[in-house]
Design a protein around this motif. Structure first.
Motif, mmCIF file in Angstrom:
data_model
loop_
_atom_site.group_PDB
_atom_site.id
_atom_site.type_symbol
_atom_site.label_atom_id
_atom_site.label_comp_id
_atom_site.label_asym_id
_atom_site.label_seq_id
_atom_site.Cartn_x
_atom_site.Cartn_y
_atom_site.Cartn_z
ATOM 1 N N LEU A 132 -53.861 -54.434 -98.742
ATOM 2 C CA LEU A 132 -53.956 -54.862 -99.892
ATOM 3 C C LEU A 132 -52.973 -56.006 -100.351
ATOM 4 O O LEU A 132 -53.172 -57.056 -101.137
ATOM 5 C CB LEU A 132 -53.619 -53.980 -100.966
ATOM 6 N N ALA A 133 -51.642 -55.866 -99.975
ATOM 7 C CA ALA A 133 -50.564 -57.102 -100.132
ATOM 8 C C ALA A 133 -51.134 -58.188 -99.246
ATOM 9 O O ALA A 133 -51.359 -59.597 -99.526
ATOM 10 C CB ALA A 133 -49.146 -56.595 -99.334
ATOM 11 N N LEU A 134 -51.799 -57.919 -97.872
ATOM 12 C CA LEU A 134 -52.439 -59.190 -96.866
ATOM 13 C C LEU A 134 -53.476 -59.940 -97.715
ATOM 14 O O LEU A 134 -53.479 -61.122 -97.998
ATOM 15 C CB LEU A 134 -52.827 -58.570 -95.836
ATOM 16 N N ASN A 139 -54.446 -65.929 -100.776
ATOM 17 C CA ASN A 139 -54.276 -67.065 -101.764
ATOM 18 C C ASN A 139 -53.256 -66.414 -103.067
ATOM 19 O O ASN A 139 -53.833 -66.183 -103.938
ATOM 20 C CB ASN A 139 -55.399 -67.404 -102.070
ATOM 21 N N ILE A 140 -52.155 -66.868 -102.589
ATOM 22 C CA ILE A 140 -50.975 -66.033 -103.835
ATOM 23 C C ILE A 140 -51.149 -66.841 -104.888
ATOM 24 O O ILE A 140 -50.942 -66.198 -106.104
ATOM 25 C CB ILE A 140 -49.650 -66.130 -103.213
ATOM 26 N N GLU A 141 -51.656 -68.072 -105.093
ATOM 27 C CA GLU A 141 -51.705 -68.789 -106.309
ATOM 28 C C GLU A 141 -52.912 -68.234 -107.273
ATOM 29 O O GLU A 141 -52.758 -68.049 -108.428
ATOM 30 C CB GLU A 141 -52.133 -70.379 -105.918
ATOM 31 N N TYR A 164 -44.787 -59.685 -106.414
ATOM 32 C CA TYR A 164 -45.343 -58.550 -106.118
ATOM 33 C C TYR A 164 -45.971 -58.165 -104.794
ATOM 34 O O TYR A 164 -45.868 -57.270 -104.305
ATOM 35 C CB TYR A 164 -46.436 -58.447 -107.524
ATOM 36 N N PRO A 165 -46.968 -59.138 -104.275
ATOM 37 C CA PRO A 165 -47.378 -58.776 -103.009
ATOM 38 C C PRO A 165 -46.532 -58.575 -102.017
ATOM 39 O O PRO A 165 -46.761 -57.847 -100.902
ATOM 40 C CB PRO A 165 -48.383 -60.186 -102.807
ATOM 41 N N PHE A 166 -45.502 -59.337 -101.797
ATOM 42 C CA PHE A 166 -44.166 -59.255 -100.881
ATOM 43 C C PHE A 166 -43.805 -58.099 -100.858
ATOM 44 O O PHE A 166 -43.299 -57.310 -99.955
ATOM 45 C CB PHE A 166 -43.406 -60.483 -100.859
ATOM 46 N N ALA A 167 -43.301 -57.658 -102.352
ATOM 47 C CA ALA A 167 -42.935 -56.353 -102.389
ATOM 48 C C ALA A 167 -43.774 -55.113 -102.180
ATOM 49 O O ALA A 167 -43.281 -54.126 -101.393
ATOM 50 C CB ALA A 167 -42.559 -55.928 -103.933
ATOM 51 N N GLU A 168 -44.940 -55.363 -102.364
ATOM 52 C CA GLU A 168 -46.122 -54.239 -101.939
ATOM 53 C C GLU A 168 -46.030 -54.117 -100.417
ATOM 54 O O GLU A 168 -46.184 -52.812 -100.048
ATOM 55 C CB GLU A 168 -47.322 -54.583 -102.602
ATOM 56 N N GLY A 169 -46.156 -55.418 -99.643
ATOM 57 C CA GLY A 169 -46.124 -55.238 -98.475
ATOM 58 C C GLY A 169 -45.179 -54.637 -97.614
ATOM 59 O O GLY A 169 -45.196 -53.795 -96.777
ATOM 60 N N LEU A 170 -43.658 -54.968 -98.125
ATOM 61 C CA LEU A 170 -42.711 -54.425 -97.756
ATOM 62 C C LEU A 170 -42.536 -52.968 -97.861
ATOM 63 O O LEU A 170 -42.063 -52.357 -96.888
ATOM 64 C CB LEU A 170 -41.450 -55.317 -98.360
#
Length: 256
Positions: A132-134, A139-141, A164-170
């Motif tokens: 989901l993070a990937l 397209n993070i924007e 948020y997506p970096f935190a979820e992926g980590l």
């Protein structure tokens, strides 16, 4: 019985073969048509054909001397459905969770010799978080823009929509590895709780009809149950990992 015949005019050049032309030709053959395949071999040839027939696109299909139209028109002619790119759909999320469940079962079998294990359930959630993070990071924007429509913290502090997506992926990666629980648990618990509250307020209190940013900003997944489930899964995983850290998980498993 006389065989059914169709003609297709499609663009085929040394560096390009129209994919819709290939699909249309294959569809006709599968429906029992003998296909006269006419190649439009240059851009000029294609433009001339379109001008002659008053059409804007190729391929163009003719059946019994009558123009049916392009690929989507052919599908309608044959009684098949045509996908609406703007329609809301749960298919991306269902496909993602199904594949992550199967991946978790496969990983558990490879690691332990048994697919149905507690670790498989843990991996299902953590693998899902990573993927989901990937999808969000593709397209993070676009994700950020959609996310800010409903996330309570993001609307107060815009940088959170990028974090948020970096935190979820980590958090997901650490949970896959079972490492640094002291870091993964608070991250997952925090973003999961904020997300759950935000979705619940937007959908069930404010009654807003929004698209979910959970599988990236370009999806047509409606905000609601699926989005809430994603956040509740993160919260549950965080609590579960916390129990493991303090040595209480074995007792919970035994009680189950």
């Amino acid at each position: 019985m006389k065989s059914k015949k169709a003609s297709i005019y499609r663009m085929v050049t040394p560096d390009h073969a129209c994919p819709y032309g290939l699909k249309a030709k294959d569809l006709l053959k599968r429906w029992g048509y003998q296909v006269e395949d006419h190649h439009l071999t240059t851009r000029g040839h294609t433009d001339t054909f379109k001008a002659q027939h008053g059409v804007a696109t190729t391929p163009q299909i003719f059946i019994a001397g009558q123009r049916v139209g392009g690929h989507d028109d052919l599908r309608k002619f044959l009684g098949k459905s045509v996908a609406d790119p703007t329609a809301t759909s749960y298919r991306p999320v269902v496909a993602l969770f199904a594949m992550m469940a199967l991946t978790a079962l496969a990983a558990s079998y490879a690691a332990t010799g048994s697919a149905l294990t507690v670790r498989a359930a843990e991996w299902f959630i953590s693998f899902s978080m990573v993927v989901l993070a990937l999808l969000k990071l593709q397209n993070i924007e676009t994700f950020s823009t959609m996310f800010l429509n409903y996330d309570l913290l993001g609307r107060r502090w815009v940088p959170y929509s990028y974090i948020y997506p970096f935190a979820e992926g980590l958090a997901g990666l650490l949970m896959v590895a079972g490492a640094l629980t002291w870091l993964s648990v608070p991250i997952a618990l925090f973003i999961g709780t904020v997300g759950a509250v935000s979705v619940f307020k937007a959908v069930y209190i404010d009654k807003r009809e929004l698209k979910c940013a959970c599988v990236g900003g370009s999806s047509n997944v409606p905000l609601g149950f699926i989005s809430l489930t994603e956040n509740l899964m993160m919260m549950a995983m965080a609590v579960w990992m916390a129990l493991a850290a303090v040595g209480l998980r074995a007792g919970v498993i035994h009680a189950m």
